[in-house]
Design a protein around this motif. Structure first.
Motif, PDB file in Angstrom:
ATOM      1  N   PHE A  23       0.830  -1.192   0.000  1.00 33.12           N
ATOM      2  CA  PHE A  23       0.000   0.000   0.000  1.00 33.12           C
ATOM      3  C   PHE A  23       0.872   1.252   0.000  1.00 33.12           C
ATOM      4  O   PHE A  23       0.510   2.272  -0.603  1.00 33.12           O
ATOM      5  CB  PHE A  23      -0.945  -0.008   1.203  1.00 33.12           C
ATOM      6  CG  PHE A  23      -2.220   0.704   0.939  1.00 33.12           C
ATOM      7  CD1 PHE A  23      -3.288   0.036   0.364  1.00 33.12           C
ATOM      8  CD2 PHE A  23      -2.353   2.049   1.213  1.00 33.12           C
ATOM      9  CE1 PHE A  23      -4.461   0.701   0.087  1.00 33.12           C
ATOM     10  CE2 PHE A  23      -3.524   2.713   0.939  1.00 33.12           C
ATOM     11  CZ  PHE A  23      -4.579   2.041   0.380  1.00 33.12           C
ATOM     12  N   GLN A  24       2.038   1.170   0.648  1.00 33.59           N
ATOM     13  CA  GLN A  24       2.966   2.298   0.638  1.00 33.59           C
ATOM     14  C   GLN A  24       3.402   2.637  -0.786  1.00 33.59           C
ATOM     15  O   GLN A  24       3.569   3.803  -1.123  1.00 33.59           O
ATOM     16  CB  GLN A  24       4.193   1.984   1.505  1.00 33.59           C
ATOM     17  CG  GLN A  24       3.915   1.945   2.991  1.00 33.59           C
ATOM     18  CD  GLN A  24       3.715   3.328   3.563  1.00 33.59           C
ATOM     19  OE1 GLN A  24       4.454   4.254   3.228  1.00 33.59           O
ATOM     20  NE2 GLN A  24       2.723   3.474   4.401  1.00 33.59           N
ATOM     21  N   GLN A  25       3.552   1.622  -1.621  1.00 39.09           N
ATOM     22  CA  GLN A  25       3.899   1.864  -3.025  1.00 39.09           C
ATOM     23  C   GLN A  25       2.789   2.635  -3.734  1.00 39.09           C
ATOM     24  O   GLN A  25       3.050   3.539  -4.530  1.00 39.09           O
ATOM     25  CB  GLN A  25       4.185   0.557  -3.744  1.00 39.09           C
ATOM     26  CG  GLN A  25       5.456  -0.112  -3.304  1.00 39.09           C
ATOM     27  CD  GLN A  25       5.669  -1.459  -3.967  1.00 39.09           C
ATOM     28  OE1 GLN A  25       4.770  -2.014  -4.594  1.00 39.09           O
ATOM     29  NE2 GLN A  25       6.871  -1.993  -3.838  1.00 39.09           N
ATOM     30  N   LEU A  46      -7.952  11.222  -0.301  1.00 37.59           N
ATOM     31  CA  LEU A  46      -6.813  10.469  -0.809  1.00 37.59           C
ATOM     32  C   LEU A  46      -7.188   9.781  -2.114  1.00 37.59           C
ATOM     33  O   LEU A  46      -8.089   8.947  -2.146  1.00 37.59           O
ATOM     34  CB  LEU A  46      -6.374   9.437   0.233  1.00 37.59           C
ATOM     35  CG  LEU A  46      -5.188   8.567  -0.139  1.00 37.59           C
ATOM     36  CD1 LEU A  46      -3.963   9.420  -0.426  1.00 37.59           C
ATOM     37  CD2 LEU A  46      -4.898   7.586   0.971  1.00 37.59           C
ATOM     38  N   THR A  47      -6.504  10.148  -3.191  1.00 38.73           N
ATOM     39  CA  THR A  47      -6.753   9.571  -4.503  1.00 38.73           C
ATOM     40  C   THR A  47      -5.574   8.694  -4.902  1.00 38.73           C
ATOM     41  O   THR A  47      -4.429   9.136  -4.841  1.00 38.73           O
ATOM     42  CB  THR A  47      -6.951  10.679  -5.556  1.00 38.73           C
ATOM     43  OG1 THR A  47      -8.031  11.522  -5.138  1.00 38.73           O
ATOM     44  CG2 THR A  47      -7.266  10.088  -6.918  1.00 38.73           C
ATOM     45  N   ILE A  48      -5.855   7.450  -5.271  1.00 34.83           N
ATOM     46  CA  ILE A  48      -4.816   6.507  -5.653  1.00 34.83           C
ATOM     47  C   ILE A  48      -4.944   6.226  -7.146  1.00 34.83           C
ATOM     48  O   ILE A  48      -5.944   5.669  -7.592  1.00 34.83           O
ATOM     49  CB  ILE A  48      -4.928   5.210  -4.841  1.00 34.83           C
ATOM     50  CG1 ILE A  48      -4.775   5.545  -3.355  1.00 34.83           C
ATOM     51  CG2 ILE A  48      -3.878   4.203  -5.287  1.00 34.83           C
ATOM     52  CD1 ILE A  48      -4.977   4.388  -2.429  1.00 34.83           C
ATOM     53  N   PRO A  49      -3.920   6.625  -7.925  1.00 35.50           N
ATOM     54  CA  PRO A  49      -3.982   6.467  -9.383  1.00 35.50           C
ATOM     55  C   PRO A  49      -3.552   5.068  -9.836  1.00 35.50           C
ATOM     56  O   PRO A  49      -2.428   4.851 -10.263  1.00 35.50           O
ATOM     57  CB  PRO A  49      -3.015   7.536  -9.884  1.00 35.50           C
ATOM     58  CG  PRO A  49      -1.986   7.618  -8.804  1.00 35.50           C
ATOM     59  CD  PRO A  49      -2.722   7.355  -7.524  1.00 35.50           C
ATOM     60  N   CYS A  50      -4.449   4.121  -9.702  1.00 36.73           N
ATOM     61  CA  CYS A  50      -4.193   2.775 -10.216  1.00 36.73           C
ATOM     62  C   CYS A  50      -5.529   2.181 -10.630  1.00 36.73           C
ATOM     63  O   CYS A  50      -6.585   2.729 -10.313  1.00 36.73           O
ATOM     64  CB  CYS A  50      -3.501   1.891  -9.175  1.00 36.73           C
ATOM     65  SG  CYS A  50      -4.534   1.359  -7.815  1.00 36.73           S
TER      66      CYS A  50
END
Length: 90
Positions: A51-53, A71-75
């Motif tokens: 998750f840190q990645q 929090l937006t995660i671009p994947c």
């Protein structure tokens, strides 16, 4: 219950409850381009190396300005669900 079902249920219950996040959890927006979905995850996930990645990738792309106001995660959503599935079994 499989994590995919749990994440889907958290998404649908979030729509009904007006966006409340249970204690010990946080909301994240996941997806690429304009295809983002909101997921509610345990805060314990934030410390896991996988998750840190994802968080480092979000920092590279958005810095401290998060376009969704959270929090937006671009994947891809599939990748996120796969990682969350692995974390839920530990």
């Amino acid at each position: 219950m499989a994590i995919r079902q749990l994440l889907r249920r958290s998404l649908s219950s979030e729509r009904r409850s007006g966006g409340e996040v249970p204690k010990g959890h946080c909301a994240v927006y996941v997806g690429e381009n304009d295809e983002k979905r909101r997921f509610v995850i345990p805060v314990s996930y934030l410390n896991h190396p996988s998750f840190q990645q994802l968080l480092a990738r979000a920092e590279e792309e958005f810095g401290f300005h998060q376009p969704m106001g959270g929090l937006t995660i671009p994947c891809s959503q599939d990748l996120f669900i796969d990682i969350a599935s692995c974390l839920s079994t530990k």
